[in-house]
Design an enzyme around this catalytic site. Structure first.
Site, PDB file in Angstrom:
ATOM      1  N   ASP A 214      -3.327  -1.180   1.055  1.00 27.93           N
ATOM      2  CA  ASP A 214      -4.777  -1.273   0.901  1.00 27.93           C
ATOM      3  C   ASP A 214      -5.207  -0.822  -0.488  1.00 27.93           C
ATOM      4  OD1 ASP A 214      -4.327   1.437   1.008  1.00 27.93           O
ATOM      5  OD2 ASP A 214      -5.640   1.840   2.720  1.00 27.93           O
ATOM      6  N   ASP A 282       2.225   6.452   5.886  1.00 20.78           N
ATOM      7  CA  ASP A 282       0.984   5.762   5.570  1.00 20.78           C
ATOM      8  C   ASP A 282      -0.216   6.622   5.944  1.00 20.78           C
ATOM      9  OD1 ASP A 282      -0.359   2.923   5.009  1.00 20.78           O
ATOM     10  OD2 ASP A 282      -1.325   3.776   6.779  1.00 20.78           O
TER      11      ASP A 282
END
Length: 305
Positions: A214, A282
């Protein structure tokens, strides 16, 4: 997810604007005694009832989980908590037939947001797509997607990408197709986190999931010295200039992040003597990033993240 790992490695080995720094990875790993455990709902912003409605909520959430930065006041927290409040107020808010009818202003009202959302037309289009395909192929229930995957995160990601075009997070880089699947993978990761690896969150291959590439994770990795940017790319990001979706710079930022964290995971696993999940890394990296107000991330208008 082999496609994600292999194509990300391919990009990293040919990258012109982003470098995965092996020495930087080793330095960071040397400072890590163990991966800090971050609770999936560490801020209490998500809806959870331990049943199919939670799955429906998460699928709608992950269909809309992209591109907050053009509105400086908007964040993921607003989306997650807004959808939670809407569902608490009306348990039928995310029924498949209703998802197909929402307008932009109605979505804003659902979220309690006072002005047009970034990429609002795309968000509405994706809601319609989700509602239509859920009704057509899964009796209106996202939980039926999960029940069809045989406790396999890989199967779930493949099912979602096959049935819902808005989750097909692909790019072409130097003539090769690159697979990243951020929102399809985060649906599996959210289920695993929300249900604590049980019930709808039980996946026998959760280790197959990569990080969700992202805006935040590349910026955190760059701050840690794991990623190095070319002077031109660094200037673009520091100047808050937009980077086009599908450009070499944009694909490299995301693919190199995936590859770098895979290398980190391998080293940490060796050091700790136990397997480490990319999804754990993550969540830790993302949580670190969102709590750092000075973090500068790249800016790309994209429905994929």
């Amino acid at each position: 997810m082999d496609y994600v790992r292999e194509s990300s490695a391919w990009v990293a080995n040919r990258s012109s604007h982003v470098v995965v720094d092996s020495a930087g990875i080793e330095k960071v790993v040397d400072t890590i005694e163990s991966i800090p455990k971050v609770e999936w709902d560490f801020e209490g912003i998500h809806y959870f009832d331990n049943g199919p409605l939670t799955v429906q909520y998460l699928f709608v959430l992950d269909a809309l989980n992209f591109c907050f930065w053009p509105d400086k006041d908007l964040s993921y927290d607003h989306l997650a908590s807004g959808l939670k409040a809407a569902l608490q107020n009306d348990k039928s808010a995310f029924d498949a037939d209703r998802l197909q009818k929402y307008t932009g202003p109605q979505l804003r009202e659902l979220l309690g947001w006072p002005r047009p959302l970034p990429l609002e037309d795309e968000r509405v289009r994706l809601l319609h797509e989700v509602g239509f395909e859920l009704e057509r192929s899964f009796e209106g229930k996202a939980s039926n997607i999960v029940e069809s995957c045989g406790k396999s995160a890989q199967n779930l990601v493949a099912l979602v990408a096959r049935h819902f075009p808005g989750f097909r997070d692909h790019s072409v880089y130097k003539g090769r197709q690159v697979f990243l699947y951020k929102r399809a993978q985060i649906f599996a990761a959210d289920l695993w986190g929300a249900f604590q690896g049980q019930g709808y969150g039980e996946f026998q291959d959760i280790s197959s999931i990569t990080i969700m590439a992202d805006y935040i994770v590349p910026a955190v990795l760059q701050q840690l010295g794991v990623l190095k940017y070319s002077p031109k790319l660094a200037k673009t990001i520091e100047g808050s200039e937009e980077i086009g979706p599908g450009t070499e710079e944009e694909v490299e930022l995301r693919a190199c992040s995936v590859h770098a964290v895979e290398k980190m995971r391998e080293l940490i696993s060796v050091k700790s003597g136990r397997p480490v999940l990319s999804v754990e890394l993550d969540l830790w990296l993302w949580a670190s990033g969102v709590q750092c107000s000075s973090l500068q991330h790249h800016k790309t208008l994209s429905i994929y993240y």
